[in-house]
Design an enzyme around this catalytic site. Structure first.
Site, PDB file in Angstrom:
ATOM      1  N   HIS A  70     -17.274  -7.013  12.960  1.00  0.00           N
ATOM      2  CA  HIS A  70     -16.356  -7.712  13.810  1.00  0.00           C
ATOM      3  C   HIS A  70     -15.355  -8.143  12.797  1.00  0.00           C
ATOM      4  O   HIS A  70     -14.863  -9.523  12.644  1.00  0.00           O
ATOM      5  CB  HIS A  70     -16.976  -9.074  14.598  1.00  0.00           C
ATOM      6  CG  HIS A  70     -18.059  -8.601  15.481  1.00  0.00           C
ATOM      7  ND1 HIS A  70     -17.969  -8.592  16.554  1.00  0.00           N
ATOM      8  CD2 HIS A  70     -19.372  -8.254  15.068  1.00  0.00           C
ATOM      9  CE1 HIS A  70     -19.092  -8.024  17.403  1.00  0.00           C
ATOM     10  NE2 HIS A  70     -19.787  -7.837  16.270  1.00  0.00           N
ATOM     11  N   HIS A  80     -23.697  -7.851  21.228  1.00  0.00           N
ATOM     12  CA  HIS A  80     -23.002  -9.026  20.378  1.00  0.00           C
ATOM     13  C   HIS A  80     -23.735 -10.179  20.631  1.00  0.00           C
ATOM     14  O   HIS A  80     -23.857 -11.147  19.797  1.00  0.00           O
ATOM     15  CB  HIS A  80     -21.767  -8.683  20.486  1.00  0.00           C
ATOM     16  CG  HIS A  80     -21.013  -9.704  19.228  1.00  0.00           C
ATOM     17  ND1 HIS A  80     -21.435  -9.935  18.129  1.00  0.00           N
ATOM     18  CD2 HIS A  80     -19.756 -10.782  19.694  1.00  0.00           C
ATOM     19  CE1 HIS A  80     -20.765 -10.970  17.608  1.00  0.00           C
ATOM     20  NE2 HIS A  80     -19.710 -11.577  18.585  1.00  0.00           N
TER      21      HIS A  80
HETATM   22 MN    MN Z   1     -16.283  -9.806  17.606  1.00  0.00          MN
END
Ligand code: MN
Length: 259
Positions: A70, A80
Site C-alpha cells: 500500500h 485488505h
Molecule cells: Mn491501501
C-alpha cells in the site's frame, strides 16, 4: 468490435484520444500511511542498485526494490479489510474488473475550505442530475485537490498539534449508496487512503474500507491529474502487480479521454 480496437489505437496514436497518467512517482519520499504505534507499520519505498554498466554487470542496469503493498498510487483489494477477507486478493481480480468508466466528483473547492470534508450521497446525486445514473462498472474518483500536497509529506498528512490528520474522505452513507444501490468497481482518491484522516473515530471505523471491501469492491489511492478528466466519459485502467495473496499493490493507473 475489431473497429473499436482499431479506433482506440488510431485515436491514441493520432492524438484524438488523450492518455492521462493518474500515477504519482514512486520513490523514497513517497508518503506512506502511519498508524498508531501499537500496530504493524509499512515501510517506505526503497531501491537498491544491483549493477549499472560497471564491474557488477558491464552491459546492464537494474535495481531491487522493497516496498509495502500500500505505497504510492496503489490498489486496495477487498481482502485488505477484515470485512472483505474472503472477497479477493490482487491476483484473483480479473483484469476486466480493473477497467471502467470514470465518474469524477469534484470536491476541491469544498476541501479547500474544509479539510475534513466527506463525499456524501448529495455529491453523487448531484453528479447523476447532470450525467445520469452512475454506470455499472464505474470507478468513482473523488477530486479533493490533495494530489498537489503529495511531494510535501507534512501537508499531505495535514496533522494538527495533537497529531490528528485532517484529510478528506468518504462518508458511510456514500459508501453504502455506491455498494448497495449502484454497481461500481470501486472508488479512487487523491489522498493516502480511501477513508478520511479522522475515520478511525467514525462509526464504523474507516467506513469506506469497511463497506466497500465488505462488498467486494476496490480502492485506488494517491491518484493525480484528476483535474484533466471530464466529470463523465473517461475510461480508467489500473493494473496491480499479480502478487499471489496480495492485499494491494502499486499500480500504473491511466485514463483515456476523448478530445
Ligand atoms: Mn491501501
Amino acid at each position: 468490435m475489431q473497429e473499436v480496437l482499431n479506433s482506440l489505437v488510431g485515436g491514441i496514436r493520432g492524438g484524438t484520444l488523450r492518455v492521462v497518467d493518474l500515477t504519482q512517482p514512486l520513490n523514497g519520499d513517497t508518503p506512506i500511511l502511519e498508524l498508531p504505534e501499537q500496530w504493524g507499520q509499512t515501510i517506505p519505498f526503497k531501491s537498491h542498485e544491483i549493477s549499472r554498466y560497471d564491474d557488477r554487470g558491464p552491459f546492464w542496469y537494474w535495481n531491487t526494490f522493497e516496498t509495502g503493498e500500500h505505497t504510492g498510487t496503489h490498489l486496495d483489494a477487498p481482502s485488505h479489510w477484515a470485512t472483505g477477507r474472503d472477497k479477493g486478493t490482487v491476483d484473483t481480480i480479473p483484469p476486466s474488473g480493473l477497467i471502467g468508466s470514470a465518474v469524477v466528483i469534484d470536491m476541491k473547492s469544498e476541501c479547500d475550505r474544509d479539510h475534513d470534508a466527506l463525499l456524501s450521497p448529495d455529491h453523487l446525486l448531484g453528479w447523476e442530475s447532470r450525467h445520469g445514473q452512475i454506470p455499472a462498472g464505474a470507478w468513482v474518483l473523488v477530486r479533493t485537490g490533495w494530489a498537489s500536497r503529495f511531494s510535501d509529506a507534512a501537508a499531505y498528512k495535514n496533522a494538527d498539534a495533537d497529531g490528528n490528520s485532517h484529510v478528506p474522505g468518504i462518508s458511510k452513507d456514500a459508501a453504502e449508496l455506491l455498494t448497495q444501490q449502484r454497481d461500481i468497481l470501486g472508488v479512487g482518491v487523491e489522498t493516502v487512503g480511501t477513508d478520511a484522516g479522522m475515520a478511525g473515530t467514525f462509526d464504523p471505523p474507516f467506513p469506506n474500507h469497511n463497506i466497500m471491501h465488505g462488498a467486494g469492491r476496490l480502492g485506488l489511492t494517491s491518484l493525480v491529474n484528476l483535474e484533466q478528466l471530464p466529470e463523465a466519459g473517461a475510461v480508467v485502467i489500473a493494473l496491480p502487480l499479480k502478487i499471489e495473496g496480495g492485499s494491494g499493490s502499486p499500480v500504473r493507473a491511466i485514463a483515456l479521454v476523448a478530445g
